[in-house]
Scaffold this motif. Structure first.
Motif, PDB file in Angstrom:
ATOM      1  N   UNK A  33     -26.161  80.851 -49.075  1.00 42.05           N
ATOM      2  CA  UNK A  33     -26.275  80.349 -47.743  1.00 42.05           C
ATOM      3  C   UNK A  33     -25.958  79.057 -47.631  1.00 42.05           C
ATOM      4  N   UNK A  34     -25.902  78.395 -46.282  1.00 42.65           N
ATOM      5  CA  UNK A  34     -25.510  77.148 -46.379  1.00 42.65           C
ATOM      6  C   UNK A  34     -26.016  76.463 -44.952  1.00 42.65           C
ATOM      7  N   UNK A  35     -26.043  75.247 -45.049  1.00 51.63           N
ATOM      8  CA  UNK A  35     -26.195  74.423 -43.707  1.00 51.63           C
ATOM      9  C   UNK A  35     -25.113  73.586 -43.498  1.00 51.63           C
ATOM     10  N   UNK A  36     -24.839  73.691 -42.283  1.00 48.95           N
ATOM     11  CA  UNK A  36     -23.722  72.570 -41.756  1.00 48.95           C
ATOM     12  C   UNK A  36     -24.229  71.711 -40.539  1.00 48.95           C
ATOM     13  N   UNK A  37     -23.361  70.904 -40.342  1.00 50.64           N
ATOM     14  CA  UNK A  37     -23.686  69.952 -39.159  1.00 50.64           C
ATOM     15  C   UNK A  37     -22.355  69.621 -38.498  1.00 50.64           C
ATOM     16  N   UNK A  89     -27.997  62.685 -36.700  1.00 55.87           N
ATOM     17  CA  UNK A  89     -27.904  63.344 -35.435  1.00 55.87           C
ATOM     18  C   UNK A  89     -26.715  64.213 -35.385  1.00 55.87           C
ATOM     19  N   UNK A  90     -26.955  65.431 -34.800  1.00 60.47           N
ATOM     20  CA  UNK A  90     -26.045  66.470 -34.722  1.00 60.47           C
ATOM     21  C   UNK A  90     -26.427  67.868 -34.553  1.00 60.47           C
ATOM     22  N   UNK A  91     -25.606  68.891 -34.173  1.00 55.33           N
ATOM     23  CA  UNK A  91     -26.050  70.185 -34.247  1.00 55.33           C
ATOM     24  C   UNK A  91     -25.940  70.790 -35.511  1.00 55.33           C
ATOM     25  N   UNK A  92     -26.974  71.468 -35.964  1.00 50.00           N
ATOM     26  CA  UNK A  92     -27.089  71.892 -37.220  1.00 50.00           C
ATOM     27  C   UNK A  92     -26.955  73.632 -37.305  1.00 50.00           C
ATOM     28  N   UNK A  93     -26.289  74.001 -38.017  1.00 52.53           N
ATOM     29  CA  UNK A  93     -25.810  75.373 -38.151  1.00 52.53           C
ATOM     30  C   UNK A  93     -26.168  76.060 -39.502  1.00 52.53           C
ATOM     31  N   UNK A 118     -26.311  80.046 -34.093  1.00 51.17           N
ATOM     32  CA  UNK A 118     -25.924  79.404 -32.913  1.00 51.17           C
ATOM     33  C   UNK A 118     -26.201  77.770 -32.927  1.00 51.17           C
ATOM     34  N   UNK A 119     -26.846  77.413 -33.714  1.00 50.83           N
ATOM     35  CA  UNK A 119     -27.006  75.988 -33.947  1.00 50.83           C
ATOM     36  C   UNK A 119     -28.400  75.446 -33.394  1.00 50.83           C
ATOM     37  N   UNK A 120     -28.851  74.349 -33.845  1.00 49.33           N
ATOM     38  CA  UNK A 120     -30.164  73.562 -33.325  1.00 49.33           C
ATOM     39  C   UNK A 120     -29.727  72.410 -33.440  1.00 49.33           C
ATOM     40  N   UNK A 121     -30.293  71.536 -32.134  1.00 50.40           N
ATOM     41  CA  UNK A 121     -29.760  70.188 -32.190  1.00 50.40           C
ATOM     42  C   UNK A 121     -30.870  69.105 -33.002  1.00 50.40           C
TER      43      UNK A 121
END
Length: 126
Positions: A33-37, A89-93, A118-121
């Motif tokens: 898995x991964x985190x993107x922004x 600062x970003x939306x994190x997915x 769906x992302x979290x700000x």
């Protein structure tokens, strides 16, 4: 198959925040898995990756500040973010690549991720 992020919010620079990603519908324990922004006006960027066996990799911009982890008992992926900066600062997915046990991060990047939340700000501001 579903990923649901939570835990975003507004914090001041230097503070910490942990975002979570609840997974369902696939074998979480064997999935990389991964985190993107993505910040406004910018392309999506990789933040951190974790392989099914626990190997990790981080973007240079977050190394030493962010930690990715998996709780297989809770089917949840985490991103602990410390010493936050305005530029975080970003939306994190969160993203997942179910269906294959992958042992090489470079191979995972070539395959790409097939499931996205769906992302979290996350907003870092004084």
């Amino acid at each position: 198959v579903q990923l649901v992020e939570s835990g975003g919010g507004s914090v001041q620079p230097g503070n910490s925040l942990r975002v979570s990603c609840a997974a369902s519908g696939f074998n979480f324990g064997t999935t990389s898995m991964g985190w993107f922004r993505q910040a406004p006006g910018k392309e999506r960027e990789e933040v951190a990756i974790i392989l099914s066996y626990g190997g990790t990799d981080y973007a240079d911009s977050v190394k030493g500040r962010f930690t990715i982890s998996k709780d297989n008992a809770k089917n949840t992926l985490y991103l602990q973010m410390n010493s936050l900066k305005v530029e975080d600062t970003a939306t994190y997915y969160c993203a997942a690549r179910p269906g294959s046990i992958i042992h090489d991060i470079r191979f995972l990047r070539r395959l790409g991720f097939s499931v996205w939340g769906q992302g979290t700000q996350v907003t870092v501001a004084s």
